[in-house]
Design a protein around this motif. Structure first.
Motif, mmCIF file in Angstrom:
data_model
loop_
_atom_site.group_PDB
_atom_site.id
_atom_site.type_symbol
_atom_site.label_atom_id
_atom_site.label_comp_id
_atom_site.label_asym_id
_atom_site.label_seq_id
_atom_site.Cartn_x
_atom_site.Cartn_y
_atom_site.Cartn_z
ATOM 1 N N THR A 98 0.807 -1.227 0.000
ATOM 2 C CA THR A 98 0.000 0.000 0.000
ATOM 3 C C THR A 98 0.837 1.272 0.000
ATOM 4 O OG1 THR A 98 -0.098 0.108 2.423
ATOM 5 C CG2 THR A 98 -1.788 -1.209 1.298
ATOM 6 N N LYS A 99 2.149 1.160 0.292
ATOM 7 C CA LYS A 99 3.067 2.306 0.376
ATOM 8 C C LYS A 99 2.736 3.249 1.535
ATOM 9 C CE LYS A 99 5.100 0.873 -3.362
ATOM 10 N NZ LYS A 99 6.396 0.182 -3.293
ATOM 11 N N VAL A 100 2.001 2.769 2.518
ATOM 12 C CA VAL A 100 1.700 3.564 3.709
ATOM 13 C C VAL A 100 2.799 3.330 4.748
ATOM 14 C CG1 VAL A 100 0.059 3.966 5.594
ATOM 15 C CG2 VAL A 100 -0.773 3.460 3.283
ATOM 16 N N ILE A 101 3.253 4.411 5.399
ATOM 17 C CA ILE A 101 4.273 4.309 6.441
ATOM 18 C C ILE A 101 3.593 4.417 7.800
ATOM 19 C CG2 ILE A 101 6.407 5.255 7.380
ATOM 20 C CD1 ILE A 101 6.994 6.487 4.678
ATOM 21 N N TYR A 102 3.857 3.444 8.671
ATOM 22 C CA TYR A 102 3.264 3.405 10.002
ATOM 23 C C TYR A 102 4.346 3.603 11.067
ATOM 24 C CZ TYR A 102 -0.753 1.211 7.674
ATOM 25 O OH TYR A 102 -1.816 0.939 6.851
ATOM 26 N N TYR A 103 4.013 4.407 12.081
ATOM 27 C CA TYR A 103 4.901 4.621 13.221
ATOM 28 C C TYR A 103 4.137 4.362 14.513
ATOM 29 C CZ TYR A 103 8.461 6.953 10.360
ATOM 30 O OH TYR A 103 9.432 7.237 9.432
ATOM 31 N N LEU A 104 4.834 3.797 15.488
ATOM 32 C CA LEU A 104 4.292 3.678 16.837
ATOM 33 C C LEU A 104 5.337 4.170 17.825
ATOM 34 C CD1 LEU A 104 2.201 2.680 18.967
ATOM 35 C CD2 LEU A 104 3.495 0.531 19.016
ATOM 36 N N SER A 105 4.928 5.075 18.722
ATOM 37 C CA SER A 105 5.795 5.556 19.797
ATOM 38 C C SER A 105 5.235 5.065 21.121
ATOM 39 C CB SER A 105 5.851 7.086 19.781
ATOM 40 O OG SER A 105 6.624 7.571 20.858
ATOM 41 N N VAL A 106 6.085 4.411 21.932
ATOM 42 C CA VAL A 106 5.656 3.857 23.215
ATOM 43 C C VAL A 106 6.400 4.576 24.336
ATOM 44 C CG1 VAL A 106 5.419 1.788 24.627
ATOM 45 C CG2 VAL A 106 5.290 1.609 22.124
ATOM 46 N N GLU A 107 5.637 5.089 25.303
ATOM 47 C CA GLU A 107 6.222 5.776 26.459
ATOM 48 C C GLU A 107 5.808 5.095 27.757
ATOM 49 O OE1 GLU A 107 5.754 9.960 27.003
ATOM 50 O OE2 GLU A 107 5.970 10.426 24.876
ATOM 51 N N SER A 108 6.702 5.182 28.746
ATOM 52 C CA SER A 108 6.411 4.787 30.127
ATOM 53 C C SER A 108 6.086 3.308 30.273
ATOM 54 C CB SER A 108 5.250 5.629 30.691
ATOM 55 O OG SER A 108 5.533 7.002 30.579
ATOM 56 N N GLU A 109 6.804 2.473 29.555
ATOM 57 C CA GLU A 109 6.621 1.033 29.674
ATOM 58 C C GLU A 109 7.971 0.337 29.714
ATOM 59 O OE1 GLU A 109 4.129 -1.706 29.804
ATOM 60 O OE2 GLU A 109 3.490 0.044 30.926
ATOM 61 N N ASN A 110 8.143 -0.576 30.672
ATOM 62 C CA ASN A 110 9.403 -1.306 30.786
ATOM 63 C C ASN A 110 9.611 -2.285 29.635
ATOM 64 O OD1 ASN A 110 10.067 -0.029 33.218
ATOM 65 N ND2 ASN A 110 8.904 -1.530 34.422
ATOM 66 N N ASN A 111 8.530 -2.820 29.100
ATOM 67 C CA ASN A 111 8.636 -3.782 28.003
ATOM 68 C C ASN A 111 8.245 -3.144 26.677
ATOM 69 O OD1 ASN A 111 5.950 -3.543 28.756
ATOM 70 N ND2 ASN A 111 5.438 -5.631 28.128
ATOM 71 N N ALA A 112 8.689 -1.897 26.474
ATOM 72 C CA ALA A 112 8.292 -1.133 25.292
ATOM 73 C C ALA A 112 8.716 -1.809 23.992
ATOM 74 C CB ALA A 112 8.878 0.277 25.364
ATOM 75 N N LEU A 122 -6.073 2.077 3.945
ATOM 76 C CA LEU A 122 -5.313 3.217 3.443
ATOM 77 C C LEU A 122 -4.372 2.771 2.332
ATOM 78 C CD1 LEU A 122 -4.323 4.858 6.860
ATOM 79 C CD2 LEU A 122 -6.101 5.650 5.282
ATOM 80 N N SER A 123 -4.094 3.673 1.399
ATOM 81 C CA SER A 123 -3.134 3.376 0.340
ATOM 82 C C SER A 123 -2.544 4.678 -0.175
ATOM 83 C CB SER A 123 -3.796 2.599 -0.806
ATOM 84 O OG SER A 123 -4.807 3.385 -1.412
ATOM 85 N N ALA A 124 -1.387 4.572 -0.813
ATOM 86 C CA ALA A 124 -0.697 5.751 -1.331
ATOM 87 C C ALA A 124 -0.049 5.416 -2.666
ATOM 88 C CB ALA A 124 0.356 6.225 -0.331
ATOM 89 N N ASP A 125 0.196 6.450 -3.464
ATOM 90 C CA ASP A 125 0.884 6.245 -4.740
ATOM 91 C C ASP A 125 2.372 5.991 -4.526
ATOM 92 O OD1 ASP A 125 -1.454 6.586 -6.210
ATOM 93 O OD2 ASP A 125 -1.179 8.763 -6.347
ATOM 94 N N SER A 126 2.936 6.622 -3.503
ATOM 95 C CA SER A 126 4.353 6.430 -3.195
ATOM 96 C C SER A 126 4.566 6.642 -1.704
ATOM 97 C CB SER A 126 5.223 7.395 -4.007
ATOM 98 O OG SER A 126 4.879 8.741 -3.719
ATOM 99 N N TYR A 127 5.700 6.148 -1.183
ATOM 100 C CA TYR A 127 5.995 6.300 0.238
ATOM 101 C C TYR A 127 6.048 7.781 0.624
ATOM 102 C CZ TYR A 127 7.124 1.362 0.982
ATOM 103 O OH TYR A 127 7.059 -0.010 1.118
ATOM 104 N N GLY A 128 5.397 8.116 1.733
ATOM 105 C CA GLY A 128 5.366 9.484 2.220
ATOM 106 C C GLY A 128 4.070 10.199 1.920
ATOM 107 N N ASP A 129 3.294 9.697 0.952
ATOM 108 C CA ASP A 129 2.012 10.334 0.639
ATOM 109 C C ASP A 129 1.002 10.136 1.769
ATOM 110 O OD1 ASP A 129 2.979 11.223 -1.742
ATOM 111 O OD2 ASP A 129 1.937 9.761 -2.994
ATOM 112 N N VAL A 130 1.088 9.004 2.460
ATOM 113 C CA VAL A 130 0.223 8.732 3.611
ATOM 114 C C VAL A 130 1.099 8.204 4.744
ATOM 115 C CG1 VAL A 130 -1.713 7.406 4.533
ATOM 116 C CG2 VAL A 130 -1.773 8.210 2.156
ATOM 117 N N VAL A 131 1.045 8.887 5.884
ATOM 118 C CA VAL A 131 1.822 8.490 7.061
ATOM 119 C C VAL A 131 0.870 8.372 8.246
ATOM 120 C CG1 VAL A 131 3.684 9.112 8.646
ATOM 121 C CG2 VAL A 131 3.892 9.649 6.201
ATOM 122 N N VAL A 132 0.957 7.260 8.958
ATOM 123 C CA VAL A 132 0.118 7.037 10.131
ATOM 124 C C VAL A 132 0.999 7.100 11.374
ATOM 125 C CG1 VAL A 132 -1.438 5.460 11.329
ATOM 126 C CG2 VAL A 132 -1.475 5.596 8.818
#
Length: 376
Positions: free
Chosen positions: A142-156, A174-184
């Motif tokens: 799909t060329k979608v970029i996903y990020y997850l940020s975890v705070e305050s957890e010992n087993n992050a 979700l889908s995109a024509d190229s990487y960076g067009d859609v960021v989650v």
């Protein structure tokens, strides 16, 4: 020169999935010219981690020039994991190697401050200097970029690893024509024992015209209060020009409300005003039952801020609740959109009422700040 420690961890079984998953760790950097097996750390070690089965780890020492080979040898069912202090010292070429691996569908887990992602050039990034762990997954289909940020957890790191596995097996629509067009951008913060703060924001490039690039931002902030605790307020804000003076806040929604049960968010670009062929629009809605929306934005200063005042004495204060405001922004075509989004939840918790003048409640505030760089 720096020393690199590569630990390839093969996860036998995920408790939540059937497919095995491995982890390759680059911990530090060194001067060896050849791959060498350390006589002590080369022994296979196993450990038990929440929600995971046994993990076998093999440590291998390498040089800078071996990073490319190391990444090329990682199989599609393995994860590249890099400590933030190591990633921050990567050269441009080493960063390019990691970017190539990500674009080929190899997930990444970073331990610690994820602003070290800035060593990866030419890629859309979501960063958190307070993160315990950050996960990155670029869907090669799909060329979608996903990020997850975890705070305050010992087993992050384990939480980030499980999240990656779930992303690799889900269909988001979700889908995109190229990487960076859609960021989650997703974020999880565990706020003592009172609540959990969740972020789920989508950045989507709408097009280019009149020398500018246009992005729609659909924010998502969720409060998950625990028993006996209540959500009192929720706020999302962004000073659009703070990190890049050549970007602008064009429009946003919702504005101030009173007595309504739902709001709609509509972000649109006309072809005549933006130069974007055919124009484009995005719209959605969400519930504000027993919630008053206070608009604190200022178009003259490119400041976006929406404050949701929740009636914590009603049911809405005790249950999981998400707000989804949005904004439309632009940046000069030759630049990158770069901003910091701030998410905040205020909880009402019982106060240890000892004296007659003591309050019955206290109102702790929990927040998360995520820096976003859109390079598309």
């Amino acid at each position: 020169m720096k020393k690199i420690i590569l630990a390839v961890a093969i996860i036998a079984v995920f408790a939540m999935v059937t497919a095995p998953l491995g982890i390759a760790h680059i911990n530090s950097v060194g001067t060896n010219n050849d791959l060498q097996i350390d006589p002590v750390s080369s022994e296979i070690a196993t450990s038990q981690i929440d929600n995971l089965s046994k993990i076998a780890i093999v440590n291998i020492y390498s040089t800078d020039t071996d990073i490319k080979q190391i990444v090329e040898d990682i199989s599609p069912n393995e994860i590249l994991a890099i400590d933030s202090s190591t990633l921050s010292e990567f050269s441009i070429n080493e960063g390019a190697t990691v970017k190539e691996a990500l674009y080929n569908g190899i997930p990444l887990v970073i331990s610690g401050d994820s602003t070290s992602l800035m060593t990866i050039k030419g890629m859309s990034l979501v960063m958190n200097e307070n993160a315990d762990a950050t996960a990155v997954y670029c869907d090669p289909v799909t060329k979608v970029i996903y990020y997850l940020s975890v705070e305050s957890e010992n087993n992050a790191e384990e939480i980030a690893t499980e999240w990656i596995q779930s992303k690799m097996n889900e269909t988001s629509g979700l889908s995109a024509d190229s990487y960076g067009d859609v960021v989650v951008s997703e974020g999880w913060r565990y706020c003592q024992d009172t609540t959990k703060l969740n972020v789920s924001t989508v950045y989507e490039k709408l097009g280019e015209g009149n020398g500018k690039k246009f992005y729609a931002v659909k924010y998502g902030l969720q409060s998950v209060p625990t028993t006996d605790y209540r959500t009192a307020d929720m706020t999302i804000s962004c000073d659009v020009k703070h990190l890049n003076s050549i970007q602008d806040l064009i429009s946003y929604a919702p504005t101030t409300t009173s007595g309504t049960s739902s709001v709609s968010v509509s972000l649109s670009l006309s072809a005549s005003d933006s130069g974007v062929s055919g124009g484009v629009s995005k719209s959605w809605g969400y519930s504000v039952q027993d919630v008053m929306v206070n608009d604190r934005s200022d178009l003259s200063t490119d400041h976006f801020e929406t404050f949701h005042d929740i009636d914590e004495d009603k049911n809405i204060g005790t249950v999981t609740y998400m707000i989804n405001p949005g904004m439309l922004v632009s940046v000069s075509a030759g630049s990158q959109y770069y901003s910091e989004d701030n998410y905040q939840i205020t909880q009402r918790i019982p106060y240890n009422h000892t004296w007659v003048w003591d309050p019955y409640y206290s109102y702790p505030v929990f927040d998360m700040s995520l820096r976003v760089l859109l390079d598309a």
